[in-house]
Design a protein around this motif. Structure first.
Motif, short mmCIF file in Angstrom:
data_model
loop_
_atom_site.label_atom_id
_atom_site.label_comp_id
_atom_site.label_asym_id
_atom_site.label_seq_id
_atom_site.Cartn_x
_atom_site.Cartn_y
_atom_site.Cartn_z
N LEU A 175 23.34 6.16 -7.74
CA LEU A 175 23.13 6.56 -6.34
C LEU A 175 22.39 7.90 -6.26
O LEU A 175 21.55 8.09 -5.37
N GLN A 176 22.68 8.81 -7.19
CA GLN A 176 21.92 10.07 -7.23
C GLN A 176 20.45 9.79 -7.52
O GLN A 176 19.57 10.40 -6.90
N GLN A 177 20.18 8.89 -8.45
CA GLN A 177 18.79 8.56 -8.80
C GLN A 177 18.09 7.88 -7.63
O GLN A 177 16.91 8.16 -7.36
N ILE A 178 18.79 7.03 -6.90
CA ILE A 178 18.22 6.41 -5.70
C ILE A 178 17.82 7.50 -4.72
O ILE A 178 16.73 7.46 -4.14
N GLY A 179 18.68 8.50 -4.54
CA GLY A 179 18.36 9.61 -3.63
C GLY A 179 17.15 10.40 -4.10
O GLY A 179 16.31 10.80 -3.30
N SER A 180 17.03 10.60 -5.40
CA SER A 180 15.87 11.33 -5.95
C SER A 180 14.57 10.56 -5.72
O SER A 180 13.55 11.15 -5.34
N ILE A 181 14.62 9.26 -5.96
CA ILE A 181 13.41 8.45 -5.76
C ILE A 181 13.06 8.41 -4.28
O ILE A 181 11.90 8.53 -3.90
N ARG A 182 14.07 8.27 -3.43
CA ARG A 182 13.84 8.27 -1.98
C ARG A 182 13.16 9.58 -1.56
O ARG A 182 12.20 9.58 -0.81
N ASN A 183 13.66 10.70 -2.07
CA ASN A 183 13.08 11.99 -1.71
C ASN A 183 11.64 12.11 -2.21
O ASN A 183 10.79 12.67 -1.52
N ALA A 184 11.36 11.57 -3.39
CA ALA A 184 9.99 11.61 -3.90
C ALA A 184 9.05 10.85 -2.98
O ALA A 184 7.97 11.35 -2.63
N PHE A 185 9.44 9.66 -2.55
CA PHE A 185 8.58 8.87 -1.67
C PHE A 185 8.50 9.46 -0.26
O PHE A 185 7.48 9.32 0.41
N ALA A 186 9.56 10.12 0.19
CA ALA A 186 9.57 10.68 1.53
C ALA A 186 8.86 12.01 1.64
O ALA A 186 8.29 12.33 2.68
N HIS A 187 8.85 12.80 0.56
CA HIS A 187 8.38 14.18 0.66
C HIS A 187 7.21 14.53 -0.25
O HIS A 187 6.73 15.66 -0.21
N THR A 188 6.78 13.62 -1.09
CA THR A 188 5.74 13.93 -2.06
C THR A 188 4.55 13.01 -1.85
O THR A 188 4.71 11.80 -1.81
N PRO A 189 3.36 13.58 -1.71
CA PRO A 189 2.19 12.70 -1.54
C PRO A 189 1.86 11.97 -2.84
O PRO A 189 2.09 12.49 -3.93
N MET A 190 1.36 10.77 -2.67
CA MET A 190 0.86 10.03 -3.83
C MET A 190 -0.61 10.38 -3.98
O MET A 190 -1.35 10.41 -3.01
N ASN A 217 0.87 -1.17 0.00
CA ASN A 217 0.00 0.00 0.00
C ASN A 217 0.91 1.23 0.00
O ASN A 217 2.14 1.10 0.00
N LYS A 218 0.35 2.42 0.00
CA LYS A 218 1.16 3.64 -0.10
C LYS A 218 2.19 3.74 1.02
O LYS A 218 3.36 4.02 0.78
N THR A 219 1.76 3.51 2.24
CA THR A 219 2.65 3.64 3.39
C THR A 219 3.77 2.61 3.33
O THR A 219 4.93 2.92 3.61
N GLU A 220 3.44 1.40 2.95
CA GLU A 220 4.45 0.35 2.84
C GLU A 220 5.45 0.67 1.74
O GLU A 220 6.65 0.44 1.91
N ALA A 221 4.99 1.21 0.64
CA ALA A 221 5.89 1.58 -0.46
C ALA A 221 6.86 2.66 0.01
O ALA A 221 8.07 2.57 -0.22
N GLN A 222 6.33 3.68 0.69
CA GLN A 222 7.19 4.74 1.19
C GLN A 222 8.21 4.19 2.19
O GLN A 222 9.40 4.49 2.10
N GLY A 223 7.74 3.39 3.12
CA GLY A 223 8.62 2.82 4.14
C GLY A 223 9.70 1.94 3.54
O GLY A 223 10.87 1.98 3.96
N TRP A 224 9.34 1.13 2.55
CA TRP A 224 10.29 0.22 1.93
C TRP A 224 11.39 1.00 1.22
O TRP A 224 12.58 0.69 1.37
#
Length: 184
Positions: free
Chosen positions: A92-107, A25-32
């Motif tokens: 690694l830069q792209q990993i950081g970008s995706i991490r930031n999207a999931f951490a800071h952007t609502p789905m 679910n959304k929360t699990e995706a963000q957490g993972w």
């Protein structure tokens, strides 16, 4: 007789049992994504640590490499300076970008209603996450596709980081053995 107050909790968080990204679910995706990103950052910390072989190891890890002191991007710059390949650096830069999207952007969900003549309207919904690309454009991405991209990147860079860690750790051990033999 006074009752004892329980301090803390005896609850343990179980490991995730899901084996398919589509089951999140959304929360699990963000957490993972965040949890796997932390794992990557820890590997980077250990590479930097063993590369520099600091005398005050605890202080170096807790004060210099602490995420509130040296951010992920700063650690990547150090990694680049000590010789990580350009392709790994970009991943690694792209990993950081995706991490930031999931951490800071609502789905969000996006709904599209299509009309064709006298036919019944066709309603389509899809999840999306809005991110800014490197050119400064805001684009909508499918969160599942972002998860798949993240997993691919993770599976590519994690073994590279592990190999770098083992290389610098073995050099660190050899150096300590040399230093110890000189002191005797």
């Amino acid at each position: 007789m006074a009752k004892k107050k329980q301090v803390g909790s005896n609850i343990r968080l179980n490991r995730m049992t899901k084996r398919n990204l589509r089951d999140f679910n959304k929360t699990e995706a963000q957490g993972w994504v965040i949890e796997r990103s932390i794992h990557i950052e820890q590997n980077i910390n250990y590479i930097i640590f063993h590369y520099f072989q600091p005398e005050n190891s605890g202080q170096f890890l807790n004060m210099v490499l602490n995420s509130s002191v040296m951010h992920y991007g700063g650690k990547l710059k150090v990694l680049k300076a000590i010789g990580v390949e350009k392709s790994t650096y970009s991943q690694l830069q792209q990993i950081g970008s995706i991490r930031n999207a999931f951490a800071h952007t609502p789905m969000n969900q996006q709904m599209t209603i299509s009309y064709e003549g006298d036919k019944k309207p066709v309603v389509e919904t899809r999840d999306n996450i809005s991110v800014m690309n490197s050119q400064g454009d805001i684009i909508s991405k499918d969160p599942y596709e972002y998860l798949v991209e993240f997993l691919g990147l993770y599976n590519t860079v994690e073994p590279v980081l592990r190999e770098m860690y083992e290389l610098y750790r073995s050099k660190d051990k050899k150096q300590k053995a040399i230093d110890d033999s000189r002191q005797k």
